[in-house]
Structures are given as structure tokens and as C-alpha cells.
Design a protein around this motif. Structure first.
Motif, PDB file in Angstrom:
ATOM      1  N   ILE A 199       0.823  -1.216   0.000  1.00 39.12           N
ATOM      2  CA  ILE A 199       0.000   0.000   0.000  1.00 39.12           C
ATOM      3  C   ILE A 199       0.852   1.260   0.000  1.00 39.12           C
ATOM      4  O   ILE A 199       0.685   2.130  -0.861  1.00 39.12           O
ATOM      5  CB  ILE A 199      -0.969  -0.011   1.201  1.00 39.12           C
ATOM      6  CG1 ILE A 199      -2.007  -1.128   1.020  1.00 39.12           C
ATOM      7  CG2 ILE A 199      -1.674   1.341   1.354  1.00 39.12           C
ATOM      8  CD1 ILE A 199      -2.979  -1.269   2.179  1.00 39.12           C
ATOM      9  N   HIS A 235      -0.727  -0.620   8.117  1.00 42.93           N
ATOM     10  CA  HIS A 235      -1.718  -1.018   7.116  1.00 42.93           C
ATOM     11  C   HIS A 235      -2.212  -2.441   7.325  1.00 42.93           C
ATOM     12  O   HIS A 235      -3.348  -2.766   6.971  1.00 42.93           O
ATOM     13  CB  HIS A 235      -1.154  -0.809   5.713  1.00 42.93           C
ATOM     14  CG  HIS A 235      -1.035   0.630   5.352  1.00 42.93           C
ATOM     15  ND1 HIS A 235       0.099   1.184   4.816  1.00 42.93           N
ATOM     16  CD2 HIS A 235      -1.917   1.666   5.499  1.00 42.93           C
ATOM     17  CE1 HIS A 235      -0.093   2.475   4.613  1.00 42.93           C
ATOM     18  NE2 HIS A 235      -1.304   2.797   5.039  1.00 42.93           N
ATOM     19  N   ALA A 238      -4.857  -1.930   9.926  1.00 44.34           N
ATOM     20  CA  ALA A 238      -6.013  -1.268   9.309  1.00 44.34           C
ATOM     21  C   ALA A 238      -6.790  -2.241   8.427  1.00 44.34           C
ATOM     22  O   ALA A 238      -8.029  -2.211   8.387  1.00 44.34           O
ATOM     23  CB  ALA A 238      -5.552  -0.060   8.496  1.00 44.34           C
ATOM     24  N   PHE A 239      -6.077  -3.125   7.728  1.00 42.89           N
ATOM     25  CA  PHE A 239      -6.720  -4.132   6.884  1.00 42.89           C
ATOM     26  C   PHE A 239      -7.488  -5.129   7.742  1.00 42.89           C
ATOM     27  O   PHE A 239      -8.650  -5.453   7.460  1.00 42.89           O
ATOM     28  CB  PHE A 239      -5.643  -4.833   6.053  1.00 42.89           C
ATOM     29  CG  PHE A 239      -6.164  -5.857   5.087  1.00 42.89           C
ATOM     30  CD1 PHE A 239      -6.899  -5.498   3.975  1.00 42.89           C
ATOM     31  CD2 PHE A 239      -5.889  -7.213   5.284  1.00 42.89           C
ATOM     32  CE1 PHE A 239      -7.371  -6.448   3.074  1.00 42.89           C
ATOM     33  CE2 PHE A 239      -6.346  -8.170   4.397  1.00 42.89           C
ATOM     34  CZ  PHE A 239      -7.091  -7.794   3.286  1.00 42.89           C
ATOM     35  N   ILE A 244      -9.312  -0.361   6.143  1.00 38.09           N
ATOM     36  CA  ILE A 244      -8.909  -0.373   4.733  1.00 38.09           C
ATOM     37  C   ILE A 244      -9.390  -1.667   4.110  1.00 38.09           C
ATOM     38  O   ILE A 244      -9.315  -2.735   4.725  1.00 38.09           O
ATOM     39  CB  ILE A 244      -7.378  -0.255   4.602  1.00 38.09           C
ATOM     40  CG1 ILE A 244      -6.926   1.189   4.818  1.00 38.09           C
ATOM     41  CG2 ILE A 244      -6.881  -0.758   3.248  1.00 38.09           C
ATOM     42  CD1 ILE A 244      -5.426   1.361   4.802  1.00 38.09           C
ATOM     43  N   VAL A 252      -7.195   0.294  -3.404  1.00 37.80           N
ATOM     44  CA  VAL A 252      -7.409   0.464  -1.968  1.00 37.80           C
ATOM     45  C   VAL A 252      -8.674   1.277  -1.744  1.00 37.80           C
ATOM     46  O   VAL A 252      -8.934   2.256  -2.453  1.00 37.80           O
ATOM     47  CB  VAL A 252      -6.203   1.181  -1.323  1.00 37.80           C
ATOM     48  CG1 VAL A 252      -6.470   1.451   0.164  1.00 37.80           C
ATOM     49  CG2 VAL A 252      -4.936   0.366  -1.508  1.00 37.80           C
ATOM     50  N   GLU A 253      -9.454   0.871  -0.775  1.00 35.54           N
ATOM     51  CA  GLU A 253     -10.643   1.620  -0.398  1.00 35.54           C
ATOM     52  C   GLU A 253     -10.601   1.861   1.106  1.00 35.54           C
ATOM     53  O   GLU A 253     -10.370   0.936   1.880  1.00 35.54           O
ATOM     54  CB  GLU A 253     -11.906   0.846  -0.777  1.00 35.54           C
ATOM     55  CG  GLU A 253     -13.190   1.641  -0.633  1.00 35.54           C
ATOM     56  CD  GLU A 253     -14.375   0.921  -1.260  1.00 35.54           C
ATOM     57  OE1 GLU A 253     -15.416   0.816  -0.580  1.00 35.54           O
ATOM     58  OE2 GLU A 253     -14.252   0.465  -2.415  1.00 35.54           O
ATOM     59  N   VAL A 254     -10.782   3.095   1.502  1.00 29.63           N
ATOM     60  CA  VAL A 254     -10.796   3.458   2.915  1.00 29.63           C
ATOM     61  C   VAL A 254     -12.241   3.606   3.356  1.00 29.63           C
ATOM     62  O   VAL A 254     -13.064   4.195   2.633  1.00 29.63           O
ATOM     63  CB  VAL A 254     -10.013   4.764   3.171  1.00 29.63           C
ATOM     64  CG1 VAL A 254     -10.075   5.158   4.641  1.00 29.63           C
ATOM     65  CG2 VAL A 254      -8.562   4.599   2.713  1.00 29.63           C
ATOM     66  N   ILE A 271      -3.325   6.891   5.736  1.00 32.31           N
ATOM     67  CA  ILE A 271      -4.508   6.083   5.454  1.00 32.31           C
ATOM     68  C   ILE A 271      -5.443   6.785   4.475  1.00 32.31           C
ATOM     69  O   ILE A 271      -5.749   6.251   3.404  1.00 32.31           O
ATOM     70  CB  ILE A 271      -5.244   5.722   6.767  1.00 32.31           C
ATOM     71  CG1 ILE A 271      -4.343   4.790   7.607  1.00 32.31           C
ATOM     72  CG2 ILE A 271      -6.591   5.057   6.478  1.00 32.31           C
ATOM     73  CD1 ILE A 271      -4.937   4.339   8.904  1.00 32.31           C
ATOM     74  N   GLN A 272      -5.905   7.989   4.809  1.00 36.87           N
ATOM     75  CA  GLN A 272      -6.885   8.640   3.940  1.00 36.87           C
ATOM     76  C   GLN A 272      -6.368   8.851   2.527  1.00 36.87           C
ATOM     77  O   GLN A 272      -7.103   8.661   1.552  1.00 36.87           O
ATOM     78  CB  GLN A 272      -7.312   9.974   4.564  1.00 36.87           C
ATOM     79  CG  GLN A 272      -8.136   9.818   5.843  1.00 36.87           C
ATOM     80  CD  GLN A 272      -8.335  11.136   6.574  1.00 36.87           C
ATOM     81  OE1 GLN A 272      -7.546  12.066   6.446  1.00 36.87           O
ATOM     82  NE2 GLN A 272      -9.401  11.220   7.383  1.00 36.87           N
ATOM     83  N   HIS A 275      -6.657   6.101  -0.284  1.00 36.27           N
ATOM     84  CA  HIS A 275      -7.945   5.772  -0.908  1.00 36.27           C
ATOM     85  C   HIS A 275      -7.837   5.909  -2.430  1.00 36.27           C
ATOM     86  O   HIS A 275      -7.438   6.943  -2.954  1.00 36.27           O
ATOM     87  CB  HIS A 275      -9.029   6.708  -0.377  1.00 36.27           C
ATOM     88  CG  HIS A 275     -10.410   6.388  -0.901  1.00 36.27           C
ATOM     89  ND1 HIS A 275     -11.083   5.261  -0.537  1.00 36.27           N
ATOM     90  CD2 HIS A 275     -11.225   7.073  -1.761  1.00 36.27           C
ATOM     91  CE1 HIS A 275     -12.272   5.261  -1.139  1.00 36.27           C
ATOM     92  NE2 HIS A 275     -12.369   6.343  -1.885  1.00 36.27           N
TER      93      HIS A 275
END
Length: 305
Positions: A199, A235, A238-239, A244, A252-254, A271-272, A275
Motif C-alpha cells: 500500500i 496497514h 487497518a486491513f 482499509i 485500496v478503499e478506505v 490512510i486517507q 484511498h
């Protein structure tokens, strides 16, 4: 020279080799090439820890094997030898060929008879290996052309070939997962992604994980590279927490609520801003994340969102 005649020399060599590998791991060099393993020096002499042509390494001045090797097999290809778990949950290492008295099998048998620790080199990529040590051979099974392998002291206490109850087998398999399967999965995934977070492109190996697309223990949750993603620790978390998601088209989609949240620079830049980005993919197509697995995992992300 026999092992029994110079057991002290044999033990010093094995301890020195283990210490050398441990020192490399502390320097974030847990993987080693054939060339690097050929450079090990013991008491003024060069002693290759891996045989470049054979799966079983026995230095000429010893009677017993020092190391064993499992060659790298690309995703989707059958391995030349399959080292599988037996009914007792212990791993098996196959003989060289079909002759129990082949000199390499004899070298392994001597290591078994004297309960000498071995190094197991597991192929991560062509000519690149992850050392697992110490391991021990705890049974010789000539009818099946194999040895039973213990990956730690606890597994050495298991009686090979016997019937084990469900709880004991789960315990044995959990140790195998911790000592072999998880480290090998991590090493293969990170190597396939060029030691880079898919990512954010972070390249510090010590900060990278191998994330399962389908979680371990679930159907299709196999510890294979197409079920893995090399992700930095942020990440990866977050995944796993569905902050995410990764679509089957590798984008990638947040999560929507995270996109509008106001926080510090890590959230904004780490993170943001990811996206809509496309993840980095392994060079080898056979190592790409499996689209059906990604789709199944993405549906769970959408449900959580």
C-alpha cells in the motif's frame, strides 16, 4: 573421523553455525543465499552450511548431517519432495531417493541416532533460504522413506507414529505453525513483494508483515503467497480492522467514516490518502493476490463499513 570420536568438534560446529545465523537475524538478515551460506567460517576453515547440489549437507570431516534443505517451489507448482505431517501431527522429511542406505540418508540416520541438532533451510525464492534451527530427527521410518522431525523441545517429547488425541494433535500442529509455517509464509510473501508494503511502499523489513487475505484457519485461508499481502504494520492492522479494504481490481478503499475523520498526519497521509491507490504487485504473476480471495475479503470489508 567419527562423531563419537570427536563429539566436541561436532558440537562446537553446530553451536557456532547457530550463533552465526542468529547474529544475522539480529541484523535483519534472516534470509540467506547459497553464496552467503558457503562463506561460514569455523575455527579457521570455511564450512558451507548448505550443499549447493544436494538437499542434505554433511561436511567431509563429520559423519553426521549438519543441515537439510527444502527447495523453493513457485506458487502453483508441485514440489519435488513433499514434507508432510504424519498422523501424529509431526512433520516428515523425505529420504534422498528410494535407497535407505544412500550415503546421505546414512548421514541423516547418524544425526538421528546421536540426537544431533540440525539446521533446516527452507526455500523462500530461487537460491534464497530461511533457516529454522535447531530441529531434530526423532524417528527413522524406512518403510515410508522418511524421518520424523521435531521443530522444538516440546515436539521431541512426542512418540512418533503413535495415535494422538485431538487436543494433543492440535498442540503439535500449533507448534509447527509457530516454528515453521508462519515464518515461512511471512518470508515468502515479503520476498514476493520485493520487501515493500503493497500500500505505502515502505521498505523496512522489520516493519513489514505478511497479512492473510482469507484469515488463517478458515476455508481458503492457506499460508500461500496468493493468499498474502506484504503490508507495513499500520496497514496490516487497518486491513484486519476493516479500516482499509482492497478491491478485486487491486484498488485500496478506505472506509467512509474514516475518510471524513479529522486526526493527525498519520491518518491523513498514511490512510486517507491511500484511498483509490492501486497496490503494488509481485513481479511474478503466479504470486499475485488471488482475485476470488480478495473479492470474498472485500465483501466482509463492505459489510463492516
Amino acid at each position: 573421523m567419527s562423531i563419537m570420536a570427536d563429539a566436541a568438534l561436532d558440537l562446537r560446529l553446530r553451536k557456532a553455525a547457530a550463533a552465526w545465523l542468529a547474529e544475522r537475524a539480529l541484523r535483519q538478515q534472516e534470509l540467506a543465499t547459497k553464496e552467503e551460506l558457503a562463506q561460514f567460517t569455523f575455527e579457521g576453515r570455511r564450512v558451507a552450511l548448505l550443499d549447493p547440489q544436494r538437499g542434505i549437507r554433511k561436511p567431509a570431516f563429520l559423519d553426521a548431517a549438519l543441515s537439510i534443505r527444502t527447495t523453493f517451489t513457485p506458487p502453483g507448482h508441485p514440489p519435488p519432495y513433499e514434507d508432510r505431517e504424519g498422523p501424529d501431527g509431526l512433520l516428515r522429511y523425505k529420504y534422498r531417493g528410494n535407497d535407505p542406505n544412500h550415503h546421505e540418508n546414512i548421514a541423516l540416520r547418524r544425526a538421528y541416532q546421536h540426537q544431533l541438532p540440525l539446521i533446516w533451510f527452507v526455500g523462500i525464492a530461487p537460491a534464497l533460504y530461511l533457516p529454522r534451527y535447531p530441529v531434530w530427527l526423532i524417528a527413522d521410518e524406512p518403510e515410508q522413506l522418511q524421518f520424523a522431525v521435531a521443530l522444538d523441545e516440546a515436539q521431541r517429547l512426542i512418540q512418533p507414529g503413535g495415535v494422538v488425541d485431538t487436543d494433543r494433535r492440535r498442540y503439535i500442529e500449533r507448534l509447527t505453525k509457530l516454528r515453521l509455517h508462519q515464518p515461512v509464509f511471512r518470508a515468502r510473501v515479503i520476498q514476493a513483494y520485493g520487501t515493500t508494503c503493497a500500500i505505502c511502499r515502505l521498505r523496512h523489513r522489520s516493519l513489514l508483515d505478511a497479512a492473510h487475505i482469507i484469515p488463517d484457519g478458515q476455508p481458503a485461508g492457506d499460508p500461500i503467497v496468493p493468499n498474502g499481502l506484504a503490508l507495513c504494520k499500520i496497514h496490516h492492522a487497518a486491513f484486519d480492522q476493516n479500516i482499509i479494504g482492497i478491491r478485486p481490481d487491486y484498488r485500496v478503499e478506505v472506509r467512509s467514516d474514516i475518510l471524513i475523520e479529522i486526526d493527525g498526519p498519520m491518518l491523513r497521509h498514511g490512510i486517507q490518502e491511500m484511498h483509490g491507490c492501486q497496490i503494488a504487485l509481485p513481479r511474478e504473476r503466479s504470486a499475485h493476490p488471488h482475485r476470488q480471495r480478495l473479492e470474498a475479503r472485500y465483501e466482509k470489508f463492505r459489510a463492516a463499513a
